[in-house]
Each structure stands twice: as structure tokens, then as C-alpha cells.
Design a protein around this motif. Structure first.
Motif, PDB file in Angstrom:
ATOM      1  N   LYS A   1       0.814  -1.221   0.000  1.00  0.00           N
ATOM      2  CA  LYS A   1       0.000   0.000   0.000  1.00  0.00           C
ATOM      3  C   LYS A   1       0.849   1.273   0.000  1.00  0.00           C
ATOM      4  O   LYS A   1       0.553   2.209  -0.733  1.00  0.00           O
ATOM      5  CB  LYS A   1      -0.960   0.001   1.187  1.00  0.00           C
ATOM      6  CG  LYS A   1      -1.979  -1.138   1.169  1.00  0.00           C
ATOM      7  CD  LYS A   1      -2.918  -1.108   2.343  1.00  0.00           C
ATOM      8  CE  LYS A   1      -2.257  -1.227   3.693  1.00  0.00           C
ATOM      9  NZ  LYS A   1      -1.654  -2.530   3.999  1.00  0.00           N
ATOM     10  N   SER A   2       1.884   1.304   0.798  1.00  0.00           N
ATOM     11  CA  SER A   2       2.721   2.514   0.868  1.00  0.00           C
ATOM     12  C   SER A   2       3.574   2.667  -0.384  1.00  0.00           C
ATOM     13  O   SER A   2       3.624   3.749  -0.984  1.00  0.00           O
ATOM     14  CB  SER A   2       3.614   2.474   2.104  1.00  0.00           C
ATOM     15  OG  SER A   2       2.823   2.494   3.265  1.00  0.00           O
ATOM     16  N   THR A   3       4.229   1.604  -0.788  1.00  0.00           N
ATOM     17  CA  THR A   3       5.092   1.654  -1.969  1.00  0.00           C
ATOM     18  C   THR A   3       4.290   1.980  -3.221  1.00  0.00           C
ATOM     19  O   THR A   3       4.617   2.915  -3.966  1.00  0.00           O
ATOM     20  CB  THR A   3       5.824   0.308  -2.158  1.00  0.00           C
ATOM     21  OG1 THR A   3       6.600   0.041  -0.996  1.00  0.00           O
ATOM     22  CG2 THR A   3       6.720   0.320  -3.389  1.00  0.00           C
TER      23      THR A   3
ATOM     24  N   ARG B   1       2.653   5.605  -3.125  1.00  0.00           N
ATOM     25  CA  ARG B   1       3.543   6.721  -3.478  1.00  0.00           C
ATOM     26  C   ARG B   1       3.770   6.784  -4.993  1.00  0.00           C
ATOM     27  O   ARG B   1       3.743   7.866  -5.593  1.00  0.00           O
ATOM     28  CB  ARG B   1       4.870   6.593  -2.742  1.00  0.00           C
ATOM     29  CG  ARG B   1       4.776   6.965  -1.282  1.00  0.00           C
ATOM     30  CD  ARG B   1       6.142   6.925  -0.588  1.00  0.00           C
ATOM     31  NE  ARG B   1       6.002   7.202   0.818  1.00  0.00           N
ATOM     32  CZ  ARG B   1       5.787   6.274   1.751  1.00  0.00           C
ATOM     33  NH1 ARG B   1       5.728   5.002   1.422  1.00  0.00           N
ATOM     34  NH2 ARG B   1       5.637   6.614   3.015  1.00  0.00           N
TER      35      ARG B   1
ATOM     36  N   ARG C   1      -1.196  10.098   0.900  1.00  0.00           N
ATOM     37  CA  ARG C   1      -1.447  10.198   2.340  1.00  0.00           C
ATOM     38  C   ARG C   1      -1.653   8.794   2.908  1.00  0.00           C
ATOM     39  O   ARG C   1      -2.342   7.971   2.318  1.00  0.00           O
ATOM     40  CB  ARG C   1      -2.686  11.060   2.584  1.00  0.00           C
ATOM     41  CG  ARG C   1      -2.966  11.334   4.050  1.00  0.00           C
ATOM     42  CD  ARG C   1      -3.979  12.451   4.155  1.00  0.00           C
ATOM     43  NE  ARG C   1      -4.396  12.710   5.515  1.00  0.00           N
ATOM     44  CZ  ARG C   1      -5.185  13.711   5.861  1.00  0.00           C
ATOM     45  NH1 ARG C   1      -5.634  14.552   4.933  1.00  0.00           N
ATOM     46  NH2 ARG C   1      -5.536  13.898   7.117  1.00  0.00           N
ATOM     47  N   ASP C   2      -1.060   8.554   4.060  1.00  0.00           N
ATOM     48  CA  ASP C   2      -1.142   7.259   4.737  1.00  0.00           C
ATOM     49  C   ASP C   2      -1.755   7.487   6.114  1.00  0.00           C
ATOM     50  O   ASP C   2      -1.224   8.269   6.910  1.00  0.00           O
ATOM     51  CB  ASP C   2       0.275   6.682   4.865  1.00  0.00           C
ATOM     52  CG  ASP C   2       0.325   5.311   5.485  1.00  0.00           C
ATOM     53  OD1 ASP C   2      -0.536   4.988   6.332  1.00  0.00           O
ATOM     54  OD2 ASP C   2       1.245   4.554   5.152  1.00  0.00           O
TER      55      ASP C   2
ATOM     56  N   ASP D   1      -1.840   5.589   8.678  1.00  0.00           N
ATOM     57  CA  ASP D   1      -0.961   5.185   9.783  1.00  0.00           C
ATOM     58  C   ASP D   1      -0.033   6.341  10.167  1.00  0.00           C
ATOM     59  O   ASP D   1       0.214   6.588  11.344  1.00  0.00           O
ATOM     60  CB  ASP D   1      -0.139   3.946   9.438  1.00  0.00           C
ATOM     61  CG  ASP D   1      -0.918   2.647   9.616  1.00  0.00           C
ATOM     62  OD1 ASP D   1      -2.012   2.669  10.218  1.00  0.00           O
ATOM     63  OD2 ASP D   1      -0.419   1.596   9.170  1.00  0.00           O
ATOM     64  N   ALA D   2       0.464   7.055   9.168  1.00  0.00           N
ATOM     65  CA  ALA D   2       1.319   8.217   9.441  1.00  0.00           C
ATOM     66  C   ALA D   2       0.518   9.311  10.141  1.00  0.00           C
ATOM     67  O   ALA D   2       1.026   9.984  11.048  1.00  0.00           O
ATOM     68  CB  ALA D   2       1.920   8.745   8.139  1.00  0.00           C
TER      69      ALA D   2
ATOM     70  N   SER E   1      -3.813   5.728   1.483  1.00  0.00           N
ATOM     71  CA  SER E   1      -3.523   4.365   1.924  1.00  0.00           C
ATOM     72  C   SER E   1      -4.041   4.187   3.342  1.00  0.00           C
ATOM     73  O   SER E   1      -3.699   4.970   4.231  1.00  0.00           O
ATOM     74  CB  SER E   1      -2.006   4.126   1.890  1.00  0.00           C
ATOM     75  OG  SER E   1      -1.694   2.884   2.491  1.00  0.00           O
TER      76      SER E   1
END
Length: 167
Positions: A15-17, A20, A31-32, A34-35, A77
């Protein structure tokens, strides 16, 4: 305002990779949630679980998802477990949700067995399998597009998503 794409999937799905790269391809922000949770709490997700408990983490996560769905117009994400909340599933209705599907062996390779992921502490492979089995029907039910990520380069996955959302 609404996200262009919302990515869901198990830990290790990419999801992150992919998010982006997809954001770059679509020329929008990434935007994530979790962050977002970490920024709100002022500490990493793992510390939130240990110090405050999973229930508190899920509260922060639901708040982060609600806020991001309302104010973010790029690629979003979600944390793997965000979809467990019924309120979150209801909020996702009508949004373009892409389920990044990953098999257990690939997820284990990507996440690593010595992971700092709080839900995978004891017997990570077994915990990950249980988590994936329980969440798969939820991911599938929410998805407007499902993209397999096993043995694929992230750029290939992005290409499939772009074709899927533009068709």
C-alpha cells in the motif's frame, strides 16, 4: 473533496510503496492514515499498541480515516485493519477502493518475521495468516478494483490500477 483512489490490503500488500508511485503517476498527493495516527499520537503505531492498547489505536485510526476521506483528494492508503470498523466501511462506500491482494508467502517476505508490527508479535506467520483470512472478505467486499501484487514490480501494479480506474 474526495480521494482519487483509496488503497486497502493486508500488511505487506504494498500500500505505501504502490501508493507513493501511484500518486506520482497521477500527479496528486499521497497520504497514509498510519502516518496520520502517528502524528496525532506523537509516537509510532507499535508504541500506541503497547502503551495505549489496540482499542485506542483503532479510535485514532477511525478518526484519521474519517478526516482523510473528507479532506484529501489524492491517493489514500489505509492501515490494514482500518476496514474492521463498520463506520469506516460505510464511509468508504462510493469511493474508488483498490484492494491490493497479496499471498501469505509474499506478505511474510515483505513484512519480515522480525517485524515491529504489533499484531504480528507472537508467531508472526501464523498471526499474519489469521489476519489475512479474516480480512480478505472485507477487502473484497469494499473493492471496486482488485489487483494482485505477488511477484510483481510495483510499477506493474500501478499501471494496472491506472488502467482500472480510468476505464
Amino acid at each position: 473533496m474526495s480521494p482519487r483512489v483509496v488503497l486497502v490490503g493486508a500488511p505487506g500488500a504494498g500500500k505505501s510503496t504502490v501508493g507513493r508511485l501511484l500518486a506520482g503517476r497521477l500527479r496528486v498527493a499521497f497520504r497514509d492514515t498510519d502516518a496520520d495516527v502517528e502524528a496525532t499520537a506523537g509516537k509510532p503505531v507499535g508504541d500506541i499498541f503497547v502503551e495505549d492498547g489496540e482499542e485506542r489505536f483503532r479510535e485514532l485510526e477511525a478518526q484519521a480515516v474519517r478526516q482523510a476521506l473528507a479532506e484529501h483528494d489524492g491517493v489514500l492508503s489505509l492501515g490494514g485493519g482500518a476496514v474492521l470498523a463498520e463506520a469506516t466501511r460505510e464511509l468508504l462506500a462510493g469511493h474508488p477502493v483498490v484492494y491490493l491482494e497479496v499471498g501469505l508467502s509474499q506478505a511474510v517476505q515483505r513484512v519480515g518475521l522480525a517485524s515491529a508490527r504489533p499484531l504480528l508479535v507472537l508467531n508472526p506467520r501464523s498471526q499474519l495468516k489469521k489476519l489475512m483470512d479474516a480480512r480478505r472478505p472485507i477487502y473484497e467486499g469494499l473493492a471496486t478494483l482488485t489487483v494482485a501484487t505477488d511477484e510483481r514490480d510495483p510499477d506493474e501494479v500501478v499501471e494496472e490500477i491506472v488502467k482500472g480506474i480510468e476505464s
